[in-house]
Design a protein around this motif. Structure first.
Motif, short mmCIF file in Angstrom:
data_model
loop_
_atom_site.label_atom_id
_atom_site.label_comp_id
_atom_site.label_asym_id
_atom_site.label_seq_id
_atom_site.Cartn_x
_atom_site.Cartn_y
_atom_site.Cartn_z
N VAL A 76 0.87 -1.37 -0.05
CA VAL A 76 0.09 0.08 0.06
C VAL A 76 0.86 1.21 -0.10
CG1 VAL A 76 -1.86 1.19 1.14
CG2 VAL A 76 -1.73 -1.23 1.38
N SER A 77 0.82 2.17 -0.89
CA SER A 77 1.44 3.19 -0.87
C SER A 77 0.37 4.48 -1.25
CB SER A 77 2.32 3.35 -2.25
OG SER A 77 1.86 3.04 -3.35
N SER A 78 0.53 5.53 -0.56
CA SER A 78 -0.25 6.65 -0.64
C SER A 78 0.27 7.91 -0.06
CB SER A 78 -1.44 6.40 0.29
OG SER A 78 -2.31 7.37 0.31
N ILE A 79 -0.25 8.99 -0.49
CA ILE A 79 0.38 10.45 -0.18
C ILE A 79 -0.53 10.85 1.01
CG2 ILE A 79 0.67 12.74 -0.85
CD1 ILE A 79 0.70 11.66 -3.80
N GLY A 80 0.26 10.85 2.07
CA GLY A 80 -0.52 11.33 3.29
C GLY A 80 -1.68 10.74 3.98
#
Length: 83
Positions: free
Chosen positions: A27-31
């Motif tokens: 899982v990669s995400s901004i913020g």
């Protein structure tokens, strides 16, 4: 709009020394995945979903969280910083 999912089934994988069926979720995400508290909440929900959908025990699933900065993601000929 800002979620991408890739599923790769049938890959050889060993988890905790066993080649029994297992899964890894990246899982990669901004913020959204930047703290232990956030990831603990996300982890619980992902584990509930994955154990139900895949029929795996939670010990056969690993989730890896990658916090990203807006400048690390390119989209529409620019980076997310400017979108």
């Amino acid at each position: 709009q800002r979620v991408n999912v890739t599923v790769r089934s049938g890959l050889p994988m060993v988890l905790a020394g066993s080649a029994e069926p297992c899964a890894q979720l990246l899982v990669s995400s901004i913020g959204v995945v930047g703290s232990a508290e956030q990831n603990q909440r996300h982890s619980a929900r992902f584990f509930d979903f994955l154990t139900a959908q895949l029929g795996l025990g939670p010990e056969r699933i690993v989730i890896r969280f990658y916090p990203l900065e807006p400048w690390q993601i390119g989209k529409n000929r620019t980076v997310m910083t400017f979108l």
